[in-house]
Every structure is written in structure tokens, then in C-alpha cells.
Design an enzyme around this catalytic site. Structure first.
Site, short mmCIF file in Angstrom:
data_model
loop_
_atom_site.label_atom_id
_atom_site.label_comp_id
_atom_site.label_asym_id
_atom_site.label_seq_id
_atom_site.Cartn_x
_atom_site.Cartn_y
_atom_site.Cartn_z
N GLU A 36 48.43 -6.21 -18.71
CA GLU A 36 47.55 -6.40 -17.55
C GLU A 36 47.93 -5.37 -16.49
OE1 GLU A 36 45.17 -6.76 -15.00
OE2 GLU A 36 44.80 -8.48 -16.30
N CYS A 44 38.66 -15.06 -12.01
CA CYS A 44 38.62 -16.44 -11.53
C CYS A 44 39.68 -16.71 -10.48
CB CYS A 44 38.79 -17.41 -12.70
SG CYS A 44 38.72 -19.14 -12.18
N CYS A 49 36.36 -17.48 -8.72
CA CYS A 49 36.19 -18.93 -8.55
C CYS A 49 37.13 -19.54 -7.52
CB CYS A 49 36.44 -19.64 -9.88
SG CYS A 49 35.76 -18.83 -11.33
N LYS A 52 36.87 -18.08 -3.82
CA LYS A 52 35.52 -18.39 -3.34
C LYS A 52 35.39 -19.87 -3.03
CE LYS A 52 32.32 -18.81 -6.34
NZ LYS A 52 31.42 -18.49 -7.47
N GLY A 178 21.12 -13.73 -6.90
CA GLY A 178 21.81 -14.55 -7.87
C GLY A 178 22.78 -15.51 -7.23
N TYR A 179 23.56 -16.20 -8.07
CA TYR A 179 24.43 -17.23 -7.50
C TYR A 179 25.52 -16.65 -6.62
CZ TYR A 179 28.05 -16.26 -11.04
OH TYR A 179 29.02 -15.66 -11.81
N CYS A 182 23.92 -15.89 -3.19
CA CYS A 182 23.56 -17.11 -2.45
C CYS A 182 24.81 -17.87 -2.01
CB CYS A 182 22.67 -17.99 -3.32
SG CYS A 182 21.05 -17.25 -3.67
N GLU A 183 25.82 -17.90 -2.85
CA GLU A 183 27.05 -18.58 -2.46
C GLU A 183 27.69 -17.91 -1.25
OE1 GLU A 183 28.55 -20.47 -6.74
OE2 GLU A 183 29.19 -18.46 -6.15
N ARG A 206 17.21 -16.77 -10.06
CA ARG A 206 16.38 -16.62 -11.26
C ARG A 206 17.11 -17.17 -12.49
NH1 ARG A 206 15.90 -12.40 -15.02
NH2 ARG A 206 17.39 -11.16 -13.83
N ALA A 381 27.83 -25.02 -12.08
CA ALA A 381 27.51 -25.34 -10.69
C ALA A 381 27.34 -24.06 -9.89
CB ALA A 381 28.60 -26.20 -10.07
N HIS A 475 25.75 -48.38 -6.26
CA HIS A 475 24.99 -48.40 -5.00
C HIS A 475 25.93 -48.67 -3.82
CE1 HIS A 475 21.50 -49.02 -2.43
NE2 HIS A 475 22.11 -50.11 -1.95
N GLU A 480 23.01 -42.51 -7.93
CA GLU A 480 22.37 -43.64 -8.60
C GLU A 480 20.93 -43.33 -8.98
OE1 GLU A 480 21.27 -47.15 -6.13
OE2 GLU A 480 22.16 -46.00 -4.48
#
Length: 492
Positions: A36, A44, A49, A52, A178-179, A182-183, A206, A381, A475, A480
């Protein structure tokens, strides 16, 4: 003398590569090495992830004081301290990277903090000058954000750069729908940044369910994000002093300086796109004729697999149109000894999927149990405000394959309605007319990501609409509604 230095050499220290290395070494006794060149944890943990989601948490506190007042509490809202937050954020990322390193060491995986390229079917060249051989090579180098081919695009940031800002801009233009776009629009707005978003398409997000993404767009606009659909930039350049003065007069605030982030993913920062050169406000002209000066511009217009310069095509590995590694259902490339998992294959670009692919690879290659990767019915999500949780087919995709019933309800949840907020949520099920199976579930609501994980279990098991109906509601909750919708709102 052993034929190879290692049984497995993994290139890339992200979640998928680390999991594959650990399991192969720890559970099968294989001799494993991993290289690496950047930071362990990959997209991530280091630039995706985890940071963020922590920013999402930070941004959500903005409304708490106002909401608390509606419930009888006297709470005074203070200012957000980016320096304090980002310092703690970096401490957490350092801690998590340390965890990854310890996990590898504890599994007896030999690690190299170096860039690795492929010389032949069984040989890896390290940037340190070392050459290593392995019976199997696993490519797990992920992807990276890319800038569009626009003049002066280097003035704008990409998502990696957000985590390395010295201070927050007063205003920002986000390009993309995209996500990721928007995030970050919701995050930065929640942190007090004036957010404008341009997307050239007819609707954001989309590929997701139309009704769900429409509600999110409405809620983003309601919250104060200046969203422009069917819009793109036609000109982008450093603003003149006169334009800056005009922006200051309009209340945009003083310019900020952004610090370029570590572009790249899973050890391939050397393949970075041209880094941000922004040193002051940016003048932007849009296709809709609007002109404005922004403190910063963020491009969230796509990602690209990190295969440049790896030497893969030279040894016979096939790459796709975007540079992705082409693999079969067992993650094997055209070269039998070389496999690839995660975002570099551009199949389903989600961290848990990369981890599953890594485990399936070990089952197949080191445990003698051929295991194809299951990419069906994966819950996911989008951490906008409100969040979207989704699993299975959208209404549009489902109706293209068979006759369906759509069960859907949108309402103001109790917690926000009580304080007079206009926020709405959506609960939606897509059901096969023939089999009665639930083909898709889409939730737009606070904590939708938490809800969809549990709904995903039922749908993965093949639950029918009648199975949902037989489940007693909890409830009073938002969720629910998933088990109380009795009549379809439409059929298709």
C-alpha cells in the site's frame, strides 16, 4: 526452495484487500504480503464512508437547537468550529489506520509501504526496487474521483480534498447530481456553507427510484440548497478583483484557500488527477446564463478505477472502457493467477461488497470452495438530509420486467410535524403481481440507512407483501408504515 515468495500478494490496502489478506493468512495459513503506497483503509476509512459519515453527524446538529426550542428547551446555537472538528476527525482516521495495520500484523501478513506494479503473471515490482513473486496476485486498488475535461477544472476540488480543507468556504458550487454530490451538498449546507448545486440532468440521483429522488430534491431545496437541474458550467476562471468586490457586496464573504487533499485510493495516489490549484474566489458562468463568484467549486462528476500504470494490460489482464479490471463471477481476470476485487472492477462500488468479494476470493482460491460473488439485492443508503435507504428494484426498473403493484405513502413524521417543520418522509414497496414477492423497498426519512438494513434481510429472504402485512407494527414509529400499507396506489 519455494517456487514463489508468497502464496498471495495483495496490491491495495483498502477494506477489500485487507480483509482478503487477513482471512487468507489467518484462516488458511497462506503466506501473504500486501503493498500500500498511501494510507491503510482505502477510500472508505480515509477519504470516503467514515469521514463523510462523521461530517454528516456534525452537520445534523445545526437544526437541533431550533427543534429543541419547539419542544420547550432553551438552547442557544453557537458557531461551528471546523478546525476543532477536523482535528478530531484526523485523529480518528489515524486511529483507524492503526487498527488496520495491527490487524494485518496480527494475521502475519507482511506489509510494504510502497507502490506495487505487475511485471508478469506471478511477479510484483515494488517502488523500493524490490521484486516479489507470488502464486496468486490480488488487485484491490480501488478508484479515485475525476475532474471533467473543462478548462480551468484544476481550480475546483474533488471529494478527496474536502477532508483536507484548512477552513470551510463561505460559498461553494457543487457540480454533479450523484450521491456524492448530494451528500456533500447537504453536509456543507448543514455546516453553514452557502451551497449551490448544478446538475445537467433532469433530476438528481439518477438510477434510484424516481419518486424517492424527487422527494429528496424537494427537501434539499426546502432546506435552502440552491439546486439547478439541467445546468452545467460553460466558463470557470479565477475571479477578477471587481467580481470579488461585487460578491463581497452581495454578502458572499471573504475568499478562502483550500488545501489539496491526497487524491487517489488504496495506494495509487501517484495516479492522481491534476490537484486543486484554487487560491481565491472562482467566477462561474452556467448554461442557464447565471454568473456568480464562489469561494470554492467541488466536482462530483464521477470516479475512475485506479489501473493506470499498474502494468495489467501488458501482462494480459483485460480492462474495460473506464479502465476497470474485467473479471468473471469468481473475480478472476483473463490471467488465471491474477484476481481483482472492489471498486477497481467497477461492479458494485460499495465497501461491504468489496469485503464480500475478498472473502469469496479466499473461499475460491485458498479453501477449495468455488464461491461466486452475490451482487443481488444489496441494500444501500444515500446520506442526504433526509437519508434514502434502498434495496432491490426501483419502480421504473421493476415495471420494465413484469407487472407490479406499488405501495407508497408520504407523510410528515411526528417528531418534525410537532415543531412545524415541513419535512416529509416516504415509505415505498414494489411488489410482483405474480409471485407477491417484494421486489424493492425505498425509504426517504431520517435514519433511513438504519431501517433499510433490516428491510433488506426480509427482501433477501424472498418475503412477500403478505409477509409484511402479517408483521405487527411498532407504534408510534415512521417505519410502521412499511407494514401497514394495505392497498396499492398504482399498478403497472
Amino acid at each position: 526452495m519455494a517456487e514463489f515468495d508468497y502464496d498471495l500478494f495483495v496490491i491495495g490496502g483498502g477494506s477489500g484487500g485487507v480483509r482478503a489478506a487477513r482471512v487468507a493468512a489467518g484462516e488458511t495459513g497462506a503466506k501473504v504480503a500486501l503493498a500500500e503506497e498511501s494510507r491503510y483503509g482505502g477510500t472508505c476509512v480515509i477519504r470516503g464512508c467514515v469521514p463523510k459519515k462523521l461530517m454528516v453527524f456534525a452537520s445534523e446538529y445545526a437544526d437541533i437547537c431550533t427543534d429543541a426550542g419547539g419542544y420547550g428547551w432553551e438552547v442557544t446555537r453557537g458557531d461551528f468550529d471546523w478546525t476543532k472538528f477536523s482535528g478530531k476527525l484526523n485523529e480518528e482516521l489515524d486511529r483507524l489506520e492503526g487498527v488496520y495495520r495491527k490487524l494485518l500484523a496480527g494475521s502475519n501478513v507482511e506489509t510494504f509501504d510502497a507502490r506495487a506494479t505487475v511485471k508478469d503473471a506471478h511477479t510484483v515490482q515494488l517502488s523500493t526496487g524490490e521484486v516479489k513473486t507470488a502464486k496468486h496476485i490480488l488487485i484491490a486498488v480501488g478508484g479515485r474521483p475525476v475532474r471533467p475535461e473543462t478548462k480551468n477544472a484544476n481550480l475546483g476540488m474533488v471529494s478527496d480534498d474536502i477532508f483536507h480543507l484548512e477552513k470551510l468556504p463561505k460559498s461553494i458550487l457543487i457540480i454533479g447530481g450523484g450521491y456524492i454530490a448530494c451528500e456533500f451538498a447537504c453536509i456543507l449546507h448543514g455546516l453553514g456553507v452557502e451551497v449551490t448545486q448544478y446538475y445537467r440532468g433532469a433530476q438528481i440521483l439518477r438510477g434510484f427510484d424516481d419518486e424517492a429522488r424527487g422527494l429528496i430534491a424537494d427537501q434539499m431545496t426546502e432546506r435552502g440548497i440552491d439546486l439547478h437541474l439541467g445546468a452545467d458550467i460553460v466558463e470557470m476562471r479565477c475571479a477578477t478583483s471587481e467580481e470579488i468586490e461585487g460578491a463581497d457586496d452581495a454578502g458572499m464573504g471573504a475568499p478562502v484557500h483550500s488545501t489539496p487533499g491526497a487524491i487517489g485510493d488504496s495506494g495509487l495516489s501517484g495516479q492522481a488527477e491534476e490537484q486543486t490549484e484554487q487560491k481565491g474566489p472562482i467566477f462561474v458562468k452556467a448554461t442557464n446564463g447565471k454568473t456568480k463568484v464562489f469561494d470554492a467549486v467541488l466536482f462530483a462528476t464521477g470516479r475512475k478505477p485506479n489501473t493506470d500504470g499498474l502494468g495489467l494490460e501488458e501482462v494480459g489482464v483485460k480492462l474495460g472502457r473506464k479502465g476497470e479490471v474485467v473479471v468473471d463471477e469468481y473475480s478472476q481476470t483473463a490471467v488465471p493467477s491474477i484476481y481483482a476485487i472492489g471498486d477497481v472492477t467497477d461492479r458494485v462500488n460499495l465497501t461491504p461488497v468489496a469485503i464480500r468479494e475478498g472473502m469469496a476470493f479466499v473461499e475460491t482460491v485458498f479453501k477449495g470452495n468455488p464461491t461466486p460473488v452475490d451482487h443481488d439485492l444489496i441494500p444501500s443508503a444515500v446520506f442526504t438530509q433526509p437519508e434514502m435507504g434502498t434495496v432491490g428494484l426501483s419502480e421504473e426498473a421493476a415495471r420494465d420486467q413484469e407487472e407490479i403493484e406499488v405501495y407508497s405513502t408520504s407523510f410528515r413524521p411526528m417528531q418534525s410535524a410537532f415543531v412545524g417543520k415541513p419535512d416529509r418522509v416516504l415509505m415505498k414497496l414494489i411488489v410482483s403481481k405474480e409471485t407477491r414477492k417484494v421486489l424493492g423497498c425505498h425509504i426517504v426519512a431520517p435514519n433511513a440507512g438504519e431501517m433499510i438494513q433490516l428491510a433488506g434481510i426480509a427482501i433477501k429472504m424472498g418475503a412477500t407483501k403478505e409477509d409484511f402485512d402479517r408483521t405487527v407494527a411498532v407504534h408510534p414509529t415512521m417505519s410502521e408504515e412499511i407494514v401497514t400499507m394495505r392497498n396499492p396506489v398504482r399498478t403497472a
